[in-house]
Each structure stands twice: as C-alpha cells, then as structure tokens.
Write an enzyme that holds these catalytic residues in place. Structure first.
Site, PDB file in Angstrom:
ATOM      1  N   HIS A   1    -109.312 -28.168  -1.778  1.00  0.00           N
ATOM      2  CA  HIS A   1    -110.736 -28.538  -1.749  1.00  0.00           C
ATOM      3  C   HIS A   1    -111.021 -29.731  -0.835  1.00  0.00           C
ATOM      4  O   HIS A   1    -112.145 -30.227  -0.813  1.00  0.00           O
ATOM      5  CB  HIS A   1    -111.230 -28.843  -3.171  1.00  0.00           C
ATOM      6  CG  HIS A   1    -111.362 -27.602  -4.003  1.00  0.00           C
ATOM      7  ND1 HIS A   1    -112.494 -26.819  -3.984  1.00  0.00           N
ATOM      8  CD2 HIS A   1    -110.490 -26.996  -4.838  1.00  0.00           C
ATOM      9  CE1 HIS A   1    -112.321 -25.794  -4.802  1.00  0.00           C
ATOM     10  NE2 HIS A   1    -111.107 -25.866  -5.324  1.00  0.00           N
TER      11      HIS A   1
ATOM     12  N   LYS B   1    -111.238 -21.305   1.169  1.00  0.00           N
ATOM     13  CA  LYS B   1    -112.383 -22.137   0.753  1.00  0.00           C
ATOM     14  C   LYS B   1    -113.197 -22.524   1.999  1.00  0.00           C
ATOM     15  O   LYS B   1    -113.879 -21.672   2.548  1.00  0.00           O
ATOM     16  CB  LYS B   1    -111.887 -23.298  -0.083  1.00  0.00           C
ATOM     17  CG  LYS B   1    -111.089 -22.760  -1.305  1.00  0.00           C
ATOM     18  CD  LYS B   1    -110.824 -23.767  -2.339  1.00  0.00           C
ATOM     19  CE  LYS B   1    -109.811 -23.277  -3.366  1.00  0.00           C
ATOM     20  NZ  LYS B   1    -110.212 -22.107  -4.146  1.00  0.00           N
TER      21      LYS B   1
ATOM     22  N   SER C   1    -110.592 -29.855  -8.638  1.00  0.00           N
ATOM     23  CA  SER C   1    -111.666 -28.872  -8.488  1.00  0.00           C
ATOM     24  C   SER C   1    -112.691 -28.874  -9.614  1.00  0.00           C
ATOM     25  O   SER C   1    -113.795 -28.390  -9.431  1.00  0.00           O
ATOM     26  CB  SER C   1    -111.064 -27.480  -8.324  1.00  0.00           C
ATOM     27  OG  SER C   1    -110.258 -27.169  -9.429  1.00  0.00           O
TER      28      SER C   1
HETATM   29  C1  LIG Z   1    -106.441 -26.699  -5.994  1.00  0.00           C
HETATM   30  C2  LIG Z   1    -106.207 -25.260  -5.680  1.00  0.00           C
HETATM   31  N1  LIG Z   1    -104.993 -24.871  -5.247  1.00  0.00           N
HETATM   32  C3  LIG Z   1    -104.726 -23.588  -4.942  1.00  0.00           C
HETATM   33  C4  LIG Z   1    -105.691 -22.614  -5.070  1.00  0.00           C
HETATM   34  C5  LIG Z   1    -105.338 -21.194  -4.731  1.00  0.00           C
HETATM   35  O1  LIG Z   1    -105.775 -20.899  -3.457  1.00  0.00           O
HETATM   36  P1  LIG Z   1    -105.979 -19.377  -3.007  1.00  0.00           P
HETATM   37  O2  LIG Z   1    -107.362 -18.991  -3.399  1.00  0.00           O
HETATM   38  O3  LIG Z   1    -105.791 -19.417  -1.532  1.00  0.00           O
HETATM   39  O4  LIG Z   1    -104.947 -18.566  -3.701  1.00  0.00           O
HETATM   40  C6  LIG Z   1    -106.961 -22.963  -5.500  1.00  0.00           C
HETATM   41  C7  LIG Z   1    -108.015 -21.911  -5.632  1.00  0.00           C
HETATM   42  O5  LIG Z   1    -108.634 -21.748  -6.628  1.00  0.00           O
HETATM   43  C8  LIG Z   1    -107.232 -24.314  -5.818  1.00  0.00           C
HETATM   44  O6  LIG Z   1    -108.448 -24.692  -6.245  1.00  0.00           O
END
Ligand SMILES: Cc1ncc(COP(=O)(O)O)c(C=O)c1O
Length: 397
Positions: free
Chosen positions: A213, A245, A185
C-alpha cells in the site's frame, strides 16, 4: 458412516449465521471513480486502484498490443518455457524505478510472501513480525521452520526488546528476519521503517518490508516506503510489493540486491512451480511504470484529494483514526453500525465496504475508504455530502 462433505455446508451455514460470510458485489465494467456495481451507478471509494491506472489508456493499449505480439498466455512456468522477454523487461524497468540492483516478479503479492519468506528463515533462525502484519505474511511465516516472535504494532522500541531477548537464545540464532507491512491496510498508518532498520542493523538482522500500500503512494514519484524514508538500499534488504494496487494490474515483486534475486527465483516454490504472467499482464505493468515515471500528476492529485477528504471528515466529527496515507478509516465501533453505514452509503451512491471483526477489533468496526486520483473535486464534494447526510442520520456525527 462418515459423510465426507457435510462440513462444507455446515461451516458455510455457520459463517452465514454469524454474518461472517463474504457477500460479493459485482463490478460491471472497469474500476473507475463512477462505476456500476450490482446494477447501480456508484462512486468507488474502496478500490486499491489508487491512481486510476487500471483503466489508463496506456496500460490498456500495452495489454492489447502484447496479446497481438505474444499471445494470450505464456505457456509455462518461467524456469521451463514461460520466461518471455516481456517478463525480463518488466524486472529491469522495476529495478530501475526502485533504484535497486535487481527485481523479481511473482504472480501475485501473496505468492511472493508465501514463496520467499519460508526460504529466508529456516530451522535455527527466528522471524520477528509486527503484530498487525498482513495475512499473506502470516501464511509465509507459517510455512517456515524458523521460530517466531511478535513485536507491538509499529513499535521499534518493543522490537528492540524482542531482539535483545532473541540474542539470549542458545545456540545463537543463525539468522534474524524482521518483517513489517510498510503501510498497514486497515488503519493507513506507516511503519517506522527508519527506526526498524536502525535497530535491525545493530543486531545483524535482515529487514523485509511489504510495501503493497506504499507503492505509487509514498516516496519520490510513488517509489514507495524506502524512498519515503530516504533509506539506503542495504538497510532494507527485501522490498516486496504488488502490481495489484496503485499499479492497477496484478503481480507481486521483490527488489533488492542481485544476491537476493538470484536466491529468490531459485528457491521460491510459488515462483518455480506456478505459471508465469500472461504477456498482457507483463506489458500493462511495464506501461504502469512508464506512467508513474512520466505523469507525476496522479500521485500529486492523490495526496491533494487525501488531504481534503481527511480534513472534511474530521471537521464533520468522524473518527478517522491515525491514518497518514490515502487509506482513511471511518471508525464507528459496533459492527452493526458499520454495516448499516456501508449499506446507506451504497443507497446514496458511495461504494465503501464495512470492515468488521475478526478483521479488526470488535469495538473498532469501520468503513475503510481509499482515495483515488481519478476522482474530480466535484466527486469528492458529492462524497463528503453523502457522508455528512448518512453520518447524521445514523447519529455517528
Ligand atoms: C499488505 C499486503 N500484502 C500483500 C497483499 C497481497 O497482494 P496481491 O493482491 O498482489 O496478492 C496485499 C493485498 O491485499 C496486502 O494488502
């Protein structure tokens, strides 16, 4: 005498002193390309709402309808009395969309990682992680009693080295779990999942990919990283993701075999011990899958905008790193320069946050931009013009 709460203020003040506290901006209305933030009309350039689905009419209608038919809340955790037909339908639809045997929906992506990872590996096992994995994976790993190892970022050869080292362990590890983000990310690069899966298979290791992502972005119709690499399902045993997202709503999920899902919902404490999604959330997520299946133009536009924006930023002389996805970092080096750039962009009508140490290395501070399919060509030209003006003003280009 001990003061039981003084640390709250002291630690907060320390964060403020070091400019490490979060200064929250307020979004006044929906997350749309042109939106109101702190009373100012700006172009949204840092939302994860890649496809603009959070304000899509079909998602909003589905949510409103679900409130009318099912109420505002689910009333319980799913194993007791909060398992609604809408939750079941969502899981069926998601599994079909992902071409998986089964899917399971969690309250958030974080809850999926924190709830499932510690159950997949325990004492006598080892978890092997990419060094740049997301914090929710790191916390999930910390909750496990398994041993841990890290391989160099996106480096399947280094993973091979770590696996060979792990094979020397006595007694042999019972299970080996390899975990990677699909799309990273902060940099927008893609994990070499094909190579990771190949190395894993040679060692009888399980592969867990967090595709937060990649969904709605990569692969056939936005089906994610497993589809992007055209991998067989049994080569990547756990495909984890989020509805927060590109899907535009909220909620985590895992997809894979029926065995995986049966195991996961009985064992994940974040699933069994936490209330299920309100009906409006489940219904909006179903509608998001409907939109992805029936309106392919959103993913197509996202990539067109992404290519145009990256080309323009590169031509202007910005350092945009090695991103392969709609996440485009504008790397400026010093934290103070990134913060100044973000502030000036905001004044000129672009909302893009600065990402600084400790989220990225000290000399790699950046503005992280995220492309959005709901932007128009005119919006994009406006944004490029602002980046050029402010970049020159701050001597970045
Ligand atoms: C790579 C990754 N995994 C997990 C999450 C967590 O997802 P959620 O927003 O559904 O808790 C995020 C969110 O920031 C993320 O970027």
């Amino acid at each position: 005498m001990r003061n039981p709460t003084i640390f709250l203020r002291e630690e907060y003040e320390d964060l403020v002193k070091n400019s490490l506290d979060w200064k929250l901006r307020v979004l006044q209305g929906p997350s749309t390309p042109w939106c109101t933030v702190d009373g100012k009309k700006v172009l949204m350039f840092c939302s994860n709402n890649y496809l603009g689905l959070s304000n899509h009419p079909r998602l909003k209608e589905a949510a409103i309808r679900a409130v009318q038919t099912h109420g505002a809340g689910s009333g319980s955790v799913r194993p007791i009395a909060g398992n609604m037909d809408l939750h079941i339908e969502l899981e069926k639809r998601l599994a079909k969309f992902k071409h998986a045997d089964a899917s399971l929906v969690y309250q958030t992506g974080f809850a999926a990682n924190a709830g499932l990872i510690p159950q997949l590996a325990d004492k006598g096992d080892i978890i092997i992680s990419d060094e740049l994995n997301h914090g929710s994976i790191i916390d999930g790993v910390r909750l496990s009693h398994a041993e841990r190892a890290v391989y160099k970022h996106a480096d399947a050869q280094d993973l091979q080295r770590v696996l060979e080292e792990a094979e020397k362990h006595e007694p042999p590890y019972r299970r080996i779990l390899i975990i990677t983000d699909g799309v990273f990310s902060m940099d927008g690069d893609i994990a070499p999942l094909d190579k990771i899966a190949k190395v894993a298979a040679e060692h009888g290791a399980m592969v867990y990919v967090d595709d937060a992502h990649g969904e709605g972005v990569l692969g056939e119709g936005g089906r994610g990283i497993v589809s992007h690499f055209k991998l067989q399902r049994d080569k990547v045993q756990v495909e984890m993701g989020t509805f927060s997202k590109a899907f535009g709503v909220v909620g985590g999920h895992v997809s894979g075999s029926r065995d995986l899902v049966n195991f996961a919902y009985n064992k994940s404490r974040t699933w069994t011990l936490s209330g299920s999604h309100p009906p409006a959330v489940a219904a909006a997520c179903i509608a998001a899958i409907d939109v992805l299946e029936s309106e392919p133009q959103h993913v197509k536009t996202l990539w067109e905008h992404t290519r145009n924006f990256k080309r323009a930023m590169k031509d202007l002389g910005f350092n945009i790193g090695n991103s392969q996805t709609p996440i485009t970092p504008i790397i400026v080096g010093e934290s103070s320069v990134a913060k100044k750039l973000s502030a000036r962009l905001f004044e000129e009508g672009i909302f893009a946050l600065a990402i600084v140490f400790p989220m990225v290395a000290r000399d790699k501070a950046r503005i992280r931009t995220i492309m959005n399919a709901a932007l128009t060509k005119k919006d994009l030209d406006f944004a490029i013009g602002v980046f050029e003006k402010v970049g020159k003003e701050l001597h970045i280009i």
